[in-house]
Design a protein around this motif. Structure first.
Motif, PDB file in Angstrom:
ATOM      1  N   LEU A  21       0.933  -1.247  -0.017  1.00 20.67           N
ATOM      2  CA  LEU A  21      -0.049  -0.058   0.015  1.00 20.67           C
ATOM      3  C   LEU A  21       0.727   1.295   0.145  1.00 20.67           C
ATOM      4  N   ARG A  22       1.952   1.118   0.683  1.00 20.81           N
ATOM      5  CA  ARG A  22       2.987   2.311   0.742  1.00 20.81           C
ATOM      6  C   ARG A  22       4.005   2.430  -0.260  1.00 20.81           C
ATOM      7  N   ASN A  23       4.114   1.355  -1.049  1.00 14.95           N
ATOM      8  CA  ASN A  23       5.125   1.084  -1.915  1.00 14.95           C
ATOM      9  C   ASN A  23       6.471   1.208  -1.299  1.00 14.95           C
ATOM     10  N   MET A  24       6.437   0.600  -0.275  1.00 12.70           N
ATOM     11  CA  MET A  24       8.156   0.902   0.485  1.00 12.70           C
ATOM     12  C   MET A  24       8.608  -0.698   1.066  1.00 12.70           C
ATOM     13  N   SER A  25       9.770  -0.995   0.660  1.00 16.45           N
ATOM     14  CA  SER A  25      10.293  -2.261   1.467  1.00 16.45           C
ATOM     15  C   SER A  25      11.473  -2.022   2.418  1.00 16.45           C
TER      16      SER A  25
END
Length: 58
Positions: A21-25
């Motif tokens: 959802l946040r496009n973060m890893s």
């Protein structure tokens, strides 16, 4: 609401996770005893800056 996928090592410690959802890893680095030494976050789409935090113990 969250859509986080986590990857764990053989000792059930989280080594990486991705929040769709946040496009973060995030990737976690640990010492042999499991102590956290570094967290690196990156943007999957390149729109947000990544960061790195390093922990020292003494």
């Amino acid at each position: 609401m969250s859509n986080i996928t986590r990857v764990s090592d053989a000792d059930s410690r989280v080594v990486s996770e991705r929040d769709a959802l946040r496009n973060m890893s995030a990737r976690y680095t640990r010492m042999a005893d499991g102590t956290l030494t570094r967290i690196e976050t990156t943007s999957d789409d390149g729109k947000n800056p990544g960061s790195a935090s390093t922990y020292a113990y003494g």
